[in-house]
Design an enzyme around this catalytic site. Structure first.
Site, PDB file in Angstrom:
ATOM      1  N   ASP A  72      -1.264 -13.103  -3.732  1.00  0.00           N
ATOM      2  CA  ASP A  72      -1.547 -11.767  -4.210  1.00  0.00           C
ATOM      3  C   ASP A  72      -2.050 -11.871  -5.748  1.00  0.00           C
ATOM      4  O   ASP A  72      -2.405 -12.933  -6.237  1.00  0.00           O
ATOM      5  CB  ASP A  72      -0.560 -10.588  -3.944  1.00  0.00           C
ATOM      6  CG  ASP A  72      -1.149  -9.229  -3.541  1.00  0.00           C
ATOM      7  OD1 ASP A  72      -1.934  -8.712  -4.510  1.00  0.00           O
ATOM      8  OD2 ASP A  72      -0.976  -9.055  -2.265  1.00  0.00           O
ATOM      9  N   HIS A 116      -0.412  -4.764  -7.352  1.00  0.00           N
ATOM     10  CA  HIS A 116      -0.479  -4.951  -5.850  1.00  0.00           C
ATOM     11  C   HIS A 116       0.437  -5.937  -5.370  1.00  0.00           C
ATOM     12  O   HIS A 116       1.104  -5.545  -4.546  1.00  0.00           O
ATOM     13  CB  HIS A 116      -1.951  -5.352  -5.515  1.00  0.00           C
ATOM     14  CG  HIS A 116      -2.132  -5.412  -4.274  1.00  0.00           C
ATOM     15  ND1 HIS A 116      -2.071  -6.121  -2.994  1.00  0.00           N
ATOM     16  CD2 HIS A 116      -2.551  -4.082  -3.404  1.00  0.00           C
ATOM     17  CE1 HIS A 116      -2.219  -5.816  -1.807  1.00  0.00           C
ATOM     18  NE2 HIS A 116      -2.674  -4.600  -1.937  1.00  0.00           N
ATOM     19  N   SER A 167      -2.156  -2.957   3.543  1.00  0.00           N
ATOM     20  CA  SER A 167      -1.229  -3.882   2.570  1.00  0.00           C
ATOM     21  C   SER A 167       0.153  -3.777   2.257  1.00  0.00           C
ATOM     22  O   SER A 167       0.865  -4.577   2.036  1.00  0.00           O
ATOM     23  CB  SER A 167      -2.228  -3.893   1.063  1.00  0.00           C
ATOM     24  OG  SER A 167      -3.065  -4.356   0.957  1.00  0.00           O
TER      25      SER A 167
END
Length: 553
Positions: free
Chosen positions: A165, A214, A461
């Protein structure tokens, strides 16, 4: 998914956010290819082509090899030749070249990638009993029965989960106890033209940092420690490994992703979570007539490179889990793509042929693809679906779930997890002294005064890490000692088989055509659920069940 398949309202599945915004100054940043008149590419050699022949072909096309990945036949190449991609596409030794061409503008992330601001406070789905202070907000943990599973299995330190990520903020007191600095790596140096000025002179952010946010959110859902601070993860005792393959701006390019996956295989990582799609194509097509020859070759190169890397990692014991995507698309019959390419040049209309076009890595080999649900177990409005792609379903968030009840339009209908302080300060949600100044940001501090921050996000996600956490619990419970690398290991096919077998079968809604008109979304979001309770396009084999997965009844 990336572009991240993340947050609230939902526009893209994981490709980059729309390319818009103000120019980013590169003052004090490391030189980029833009300043030298060259561009960077990831070149993929043909099947069976030797390194010597690939090097010769790259040189003949006007490129210089910067680095290579012998395991999958990919090469990072610099070239000043304007026709390099075209020449590479015509070479018999090369499949094609994928560009990493700076455009001079920072992406303007879509709402799906930002902390949730939509919705109101009030009634919400209850979470699990408070092992940690914010656990009562974790309805997702309750849905996958992680709280019950923890009475049997909380995870083993010898099980490693790679977070492929934007990075991982290891300073968060919920992540620090489980974070491995020894195994963590950064494969995606900052590109100043899209990421902003580099934070360090090398433009390679140190492991344990996350300037996107994220990856930190994903990591918390997987394995936030049950330590009396913040939240509890699905597998709170396993080891987290940062595999930075995404840019700070949210792009995920071929070279960093391939290198992260092959490293995971070599390093003995047990599970890798992938909440993104590989840029710049939402769908990579083998020979789309809407694409120019060099663009076709680029997509064939991405397909080959990613598939080789996925197979390499799987063969070496990595269980691969990916977000299905946020385009509200039936992946059995995908609609036209109007967002690609999302980097380097303007997007254009492209019809999509299901048999020759793929969103990657979700549609890659050996990948467990995960769709997203709201707290009512409704398919989230944004989530992709399809019987060919979706393996299982998991909590991803849906602000406007529970239409017609007090729980409708609640921020808390989304997924709460860890988030970097630096990103919250940069976006004006937390002040310079660490005080929260915006709604829906939570701060929790340890007795020693170390504080962590937490926000709501939504997207596939957020669903994927729930499944990745359950996979880690399966390996913790049923894996065997890895006498070569240490820790535990388990054949990824057996991990997937148990994840699928123990998932809670969930029937399609009635009527099967799910309209989101009441929730305020246009007809394009309407989705038809096909298949029986045992396997259908919304839920796959069912909702992941951590308790059943570790032997609970």
């Amino acid at each position: 998914m990336r572009r991240r398949l993340t947050a609230g309202a939902v526009a893209t599945a994981t490709g980059l956010a729309l390319l818009a915004g103000l120019p980013i100054s590169s003052a004090n940043a490391a030189p980029s290819t833009a300043s030298t008149g060259t561009s960077e590419y990831t070149v993929v050699a043909g099947d069976g082509v030797s390194a010597a022949d690939a090097l010769a072909a790259i040189t003949a096309a006007g490129g210089t090899v910067v680095s290579s990945n012998a395991a999958v036949g990919t090469y990072r190449v610099s070239s000043a030749a304007a026709d390099f991609k075209a020449k590479a596409a015509k070479s018999g030794a090369l499949i094609g070249a994928a560009a990493r061409k700076p455009i001079g503008y920072a992406p303007n992330p879509s709402p799906v990638e930002k902390p949730i601001t939509e919705g109101r406070g009030g009634a919400s789905s209850p979470g699990v009993p408070k092992a940690d202070p914010l656990d009562d907000k974790l309805w997702g943990l309750k849905m996958v029965k992680a709280d019950k599973a923890h009475a049997i299995e909380k995870g083993e330190r010898g099980v490693t989960v790679g977070v492929l990520d934007t990075g991982l903020d290891a300073s968060n007191p919920d992540l620090a106890p489980n974070y491995s600095s020894k195994l963590s790596r950064n494969f995606a140096p900052d590109i100043p033209e899209i990421d902003g000025a580099c934070e360090v002179a090398s433009c390679v952010d140190p492991a344990g940092t996350d300037d996107g946010g994220h990856g930190t959110h994903v990591a918390g859902t997987i394995a936030a420690a049950a330590n009396g601070s913040g939240v509890t993860g699905v597998a709170p005792n396993v080891t987290l490994v940062e595999l930075k393959g995404g840019q700070d701006s949210g792009y995920f390019f071929l070279d960093p992703v391939v290198n992260a996956l092959t490293y995971a295989g070599d390093a003995g990582i047990d599970v890798v979570n992938m909440s993104f799609y590989v840029d710049p194509w939402l769908y990579n097509c083998k020979a789309n007539p809407a694409d120019a020859p060099d663009a076709q070759a680029e997509q064939r190169a991405i397909i080959a490179g990613i598939n080789r890397a996925l197979n390499y990692a799987h063969k070496r014991g990595v269980t691969l889990v990916a977000a299905a995507g946020n385009q509200y698309d039936n992946l059995n019959d995908p609609q036209e793509d109007t967002t690609s390419p999302d980097y380097g040049t303007d997007p254009y209309y492209r019809p999509i042929d299901n048999s020759t076009c793929f969103t990657l890595p979700a549609e890659g080999p050996n990948v467990i693809a995960v769709s997203a649900l709201g707290p009512s177990k409704s398919k989230s409005h944004y989530s992709n679906y399809g019987t060919e792609q979706v393996t299982v379903a998991a909590p991803g968030g849906f602000t406007r779930d529970f239409f017609g009840t007090p729980q409708y339009n609640q921020t808390a209908n989304n997924i709460l997890s860890s988030y970097p302080l630096s990103v919250l300060q940069a976006t004006g949600r937390v002040d310079a002294d660490g005080n929260v100044i915006a709604a829906n940001v939570f701060k929790d501090c340890t007795a020693a005064g170390k504080c962590g921050y937490y926000v709501y996000l939504a997207g596939t996600s957020m669903a994927s890490p729930h499944a990745a956490g359950v996979a880690a619990l399966i390996i913790s419970r049923y894996g065997h000692r890895d006498f070569w690398r240490g820790g535990l290991t388990m054949n990824p096919d057996l991990v997937q088989a148990r994840l699928v077998k123990t998932a809670a079968e969930t029937a399609c809604p009635e009527p099967r055509l799910r309209s989101y008109a009441n929730e305020g979304y246009p007809v394009a979001y309407d989705a038809y659920c096909a298949g029986p309770k045992s396997f259908n396009s919304f839920y796959g084999h069912g909702i992941v069940d951590a308790y059943a997965a570790v032997g609970g009844r």
